[in-house]
Scaffold this active site. Structure first.
Site, PDB file in Angstrom:
ATOM      1  N   CYS A 148      -5.119  13.276  13.807  1.00  0.00           N
ATOM      2  CA  CYS A 148      -4.559  11.950  13.586  1.00  0.00           C
ATOM      3  C   CYS A 148      -4.664  11.126  14.849  1.00  0.00           C
ATOM      4  CB  CYS A 148      -3.109  12.103  13.190  1.00  0.00           C
ATOM      5  SG  CYS A 148      -2.265  10.575  13.222  1.00  0.00           S
ATOM      6  N   ARG A 199       1.134  14.928  13.700  1.00  0.00           N
ATOM      7  CA  ARG A 199       1.855  14.487  12.491  1.00  0.00           C
ATOM      8  C   ARG A 199       1.956  15.688  11.559  1.00  0.00           C
ATOM      9  NH1 ARG A 199      -0.334   8.691  10.558  1.00  0.00           N
ATOM     10  NH2 ARG A 199       1.422   8.881   9.142  1.00  0.00           N
ATOM     11  N   LYS A 232       0.846  -1.209   0.000  1.00  0.00           N
ATOM     12  CA  LYS A 232       0.000   0.000   0.000  1.00  0.00           C
ATOM     13  C   LYS A 232       0.879   1.256   0.000  1.00  0.00           C
ATOM     14  CE  LYS A 232      -1.695   1.629   4.062  1.00  0.00           C
ATOM     15  NZ  LYS A 232      -1.322   3.041   4.264  1.00  0.00           N
ATOM     16  N   ASN A 233       1.869   1.274   0.897  1.00  0.00           N
ATOM     17  CA  ASN A 233       2.642   2.505   1.066  1.00  0.00           C
ATOM     18  C   ASN A 233       3.576   2.799  -0.098  1.00  0.00           C
ATOM     19  OD1 ASN A 233       1.323   2.950   3.403  1.00  0.00           O
ATOM     20  ND2 ASN A 233       3.038   2.512   4.773  1.00  0.00           N
ATOM     21  N   ASP A 236       5.608   0.681  11.878  1.00  0.00           N
ATOM     22  CA  ASP A 236       4.352   0.047  11.456  1.00  0.00           C
ATOM     23  C   ASP A 236       4.241  -1.415  11.909  1.00  0.00           C
ATOM     24  OD1 ASP A 236       3.492   2.374  10.352  1.00  0.00           O
ATOM     25  OD2 ASP A 236       3.748   1.788   8.269  1.00  0.00           O
ATOM     26  N   ARG A 269      -8.232  -0.237   5.580  1.00  0.00           N
ATOM     27  CA  ARG A 269      -7.407   0.760   4.883  1.00  0.00           C
ATOM     28  C   ARG A 269      -6.128   0.118   4.356  1.00  0.00           C
ATOM     29  NH1 ARG A 269      -5.461   5.009   8.480  1.00  0.00           N
ATOM     30  NH2 ARG A 269      -4.220   5.244   6.614  1.00  0.00           N
TER      31      ARG A 269
HETATM   32  C1  UD1 Z   1       4.824   6.839   6.255  1.00  0.00           C
HETATM   33  C2  UD1 Z   1       3.884   5.657   6.215  1.00  0.00           C
HETATM   34  C3  UD1 Z   1       3.503   5.245   7.628  1.00  0.00           C
HETATM   35  C4  UD1 Z   1       4.746   5.009   8.481  1.00  0.00           C
HETATM   36  C5  UD1 Z   1       5.674   6.205   8.414  1.00  0.00           C
HETATM   37  C6  UD1 Z   1       7.014   5.972   9.113  1.00  0.00           C
HETATM   38  C7  UD1 Z   1       2.697   5.950   4.146  1.00  0.00           C
HETATM   39  C8  UD1 Z   1       1.421   6.275   3.489  1.00  0.00           C
HETATM   40  N1  UD1 Z   1       2.698   6.018   5.483  1.00  0.00           N
HETATM   41  O1  UD1 Z   1       4.096   7.920   6.833  1.00  0.00           O
HETATM   42  O2  UD1 Z   1       2.723   4.051   7.546  1.00  0.00           O
HETATM   43  O3  UD1 Z   1       4.368   4.797   9.834  1.00  0.00           O
HETATM   44  O4  UD1 Z   1       5.973   6.529   7.036  1.00  0.00           O
HETATM   45  O5  UD1 Z   1       7.667   4.887   8.517  1.00  0.00           O
HETATM   46  O6  UD1 Z   1       3.671   5.585   3.527  1.00  0.00           O
HETATM   47  N2  UD1 Z   1       7.443  14.527  10.303  1.00  0.00           N
HETATM   48  C9  UD1 Z   1       7.586  15.868  10.579  1.00  0.00           C
HETATM   49  N3  UD1 Z   1       7.274  16.778   9.610  1.00  0.00           N
HETATM   50  C10 UD1 Z   1       6.817  16.385   8.377  1.00  0.00           C
HETATM   51  C11 UD1 Z   1       6.678  15.015   8.107  1.00  0.00           C
HETATM   52  C12 UD1 Z   1       6.992  14.100   9.087  1.00  0.00           C
HETATM   53  O7  UD1 Z   1       7.997  16.250  11.684  1.00  0.00           O
HETATM   54  O8  UD1 Z   1       6.566  17.263   7.541  1.00  0.00           O
HETATM   55  C13 UD1 Z   1       7.785  13.518  11.338  1.00  0.00           C
HETATM   56  C14 UD1 Z   1       6.605  12.668  11.768  1.00  0.00           C
HETATM   57  O9  UD1 Z   1       5.837  13.314  12.765  1.00  0.00           O
HETATM   58  C15 UD1 Z   1       7.303  11.419  12.271  1.00  0.00           C
HETATM   59  C16 UD1 Z   1       8.527  11.309  11.349  1.00  0.00           C
HETATM   60  O10 UD1 Z   1       8.671  12.586  10.752  1.00  0.00           O
HETATM   61  O11 UD1 Z   1       7.731  11.596  13.590  1.00  0.00           O
HETATM   62  C17 UD1 Z   1       8.407  10.286  10.261  1.00  0.00           C
HETATM   63  O12 UD1 Z   1       7.177  10.482   9.564  1.00  0.00           O
HETATM   64  P1  UD1 Z   1       7.052  10.180   8.001  1.00  0.00           P
HETATM   65  O13 UD1 Z   1       8.167   9.281   7.598  1.00  0.00           O
HETATM   66  O14 UD1 Z   1       6.902  11.465   7.274  1.00  0.00           O
HETATM   67  O15 UD1 Z   1       5.692   9.406   7.928  1.00  0.00           O
HETATM   68  P2  UD1 Z   1       4.662   9.388   6.725  1.00  0.00           P
HETATM   69  O16 UD1 Z   1       5.369   9.569   5.439  1.00  0.00           O
HETATM   70  O17 UD1 Z   1       3.527  10.301   7.046  1.00  0.00           O
END
Ligand code: UD1
Length: 423
Positions: free
Chosen positions: A117, A122, A22-23, A307, A399
């Site tokens: 969330c 997030r 999915k991701n 995850d 999902r």
């Molecule tokens: C993706 C995955 C999710 C997984 C996560 C971490 C998808 C659709 N989802 O989520 O299942 O749990 O990676 O492997 O692929 N952060 C910030 N600012 C930002 C973006 C992120 O501070 O603009 C922080 C987040 O709060 C978190 C960390 O960065 O602590 C990692 O998050 P991120 O890797 O961005 O997660 P997603 O891409 O949302």
């Protein structure tokens, strides 16, 4: 609404094939917005609620999409809109993935701010920082991110992420491939989802160096083309199925996987006493007579994935001894713990650490899904709980897990899906 009714005490054993990731599907589908040259054919795309939500979003923008038998055909020549509405974005935060491609191709994108969330704040600041570095002006008003170009085109830049983010790296990549000049991304996410996105963009005609590492270099181009692509397997689904066998004393072979992507997880299963055997495209897990308490710290790839953290905690409720589970990606991702405790687990939370005292006999009751992976941990617990466990609000599970009860039932579980009224 749907619930899963799990009659516990069966053993999960046999052979199963992993679904498509999915991701990985989500950024790949987003990347199809980058060009109107030709029709994309994407294979091994899982039939999931998140994929349907994302499909609706692209259709809203003007992409023509056909999805059947896990094959998605996408034609994005006639995209009419650059606005991702709240009604779709609120259903799935990953909708933010359209920001980079829309901005790069059309010079303007409006994406509704994702809503609240289930586990901690997030933010999306890193996505916005990357777009600004590449030459966008960002304003946030009336609940929308509005991104426009400062000049006629995005320009290559150096993007240094202070923390590793899968989503922000994906967005930066998708914007940079159409920018003028060279972009470098430092502290890029090295997750297989990003590695696969790089391969997809390269197949479309992009020039990217450093695929699979934390340092990426992108040479922008004017022309990208539609391609045929075979999606990779879902490493979290595979890990969850392995955990289902491990928690029930079973013996499972998961086919269609790349064991390298599961390395950190397999290492932990082995420490917990499981016997692991791999081939180039399968993993076999044989559970021990007694699981051993095993600590885990979830961190960015190649470490143990956040995850899989909830599923690991469920597994540790059946292990001999005390285990400590820390999540360094999402510090507050512990919604599953009160529900697991309602099933009879003994888990304390201290700051960002879960302390699991095992083994505990679990007994079935009604539990509530709160997010995708939390739901998976409740299903795992239900498999070993005495009596019947009802996992409510199963839409969270839908999902991200393709036909989960069908797959588990084919391996020996006794699960039915039933309708219920919440009140
Ligand atoms: C993706 C995955 C999710 C997984 C996560 C971490 C998808 C659709 N989802 O989520 O299942 O749990 O990676 O492997 O692929 N952060 C910030 N600012 C930002 C973006 C992120 O501070 O603009 C922080 C987040 O709060 C978190 C960390 O960065 O602590 C990692 O998050 P991120 O890797 O961005 O997660 P997603 O891409 O949302």
């Amino acid at each position: 609404m749907d619930k899963l009714v799990i009659r516990g005490g069966t053993r999960i054993s046999g052979s199963i094939t992993a679904s498509g990731s999915k991701n990985t599907s989500l950024p790949i589908i987003a990347a199809t917005l980058l060009t109107g040259n030709g029709t994309f054919i994407l294979r091994h795309i899982p039939n999931l609620r998140d994929i349907m939500t994302f499909t609706k979003l692209l259709q809203h923008l003007g992409s023509e999409i056909d999805f059947s038998d896990n094959t998605m055909k996408i034609f994005s020549a006639n995209v009419q809109s650059i606005q991702a509405p709240y009604e779709l974005v609120k259903q799935m935060r990953a909708s933010i993935y359209v920001l980079g491609p829309l901005l790069a191709r059309f010079g303007h994108a409006r994406v509704s701010l994702p809503g609240g969330c289930a586990f901690g704040p997030r933010p999306i600041d890193l996505h916005l920082m990357a777009m600004e570095k590449l030459g966008a002006t960002i304003t946030i008003e009336t609940g929308f991110i509005d991104a426009t170009l400062r000049e006629g085109k995005l320009r290559g830049a150096h993007i240094d992420f202070p923390i590793s983010s899968v989503g922000a790296t994906g967005n930066a990549l998708m914007a940079a491939v159409l920018a003028e000049g060279t972009t470098t991304i430092s502290n890029a996410a090295a997750e297989p989802e990003i590695e696969t996105l790089c391969k997809f963009l390269i197949a479309m005609g992009a020039t990217i160096k450093g695929t699979g590492t934390t340092e990426l270099q992108i040479e922008g181009t004017d022309t990208l083309n539609a391609v045929e692509f075979h999606n990779v397997f879902d490493r979290i689904e595979a890990g969850t199925l392995l955990a289902a066998a491990a928690i029930t004393g079973g013996n499972i072979t998961v086919n269609g996987v790349e064991p390298e992507q599961l390395k950190a997880v397999l290492k932990k299963f082995a420490q917990a006493g499981c016997t692991i055997e791999t081939t180039s495209n399968s993993v076999n897990l044989k559970s021990p007579a007694k699981l051993i308490a095993t600590d885990v710290t979830a961190k960015p790839y190649p470490s143990f994935p956040t995850d899989m953290q909830a599923q690991w905690i469920a597994l540790m409720t059946q292990a001999e001894g005390t285990s400590h589970i820390i999540d360094k990606v999402y510090h507050e991702r512990f919604n599953h713990i009160p529900e697991l405790n309602r099933l009879g687990a003994h888990i304390d939370i201290r700051k960002n650490q879960a302390i699991v005292h095992g083994p505990q006999k679990l007994s079935g009751t009604k539990v509530m899904s709160t997010d995708l992976r939390a739901s998976a941990s409740l299903v795992l617990a239900g498999l070993v709980a005495e009596g019947t466990t009802e996992v409510l609000r199963v839409y969270h599970l839908d999902r991200g897990y393709e036909q989960i009860e069908t797959k588990l039932n084919s391996l020996g579980a006794d699960i039915t899906r039933e309708k219920y009224n919440e009140f």
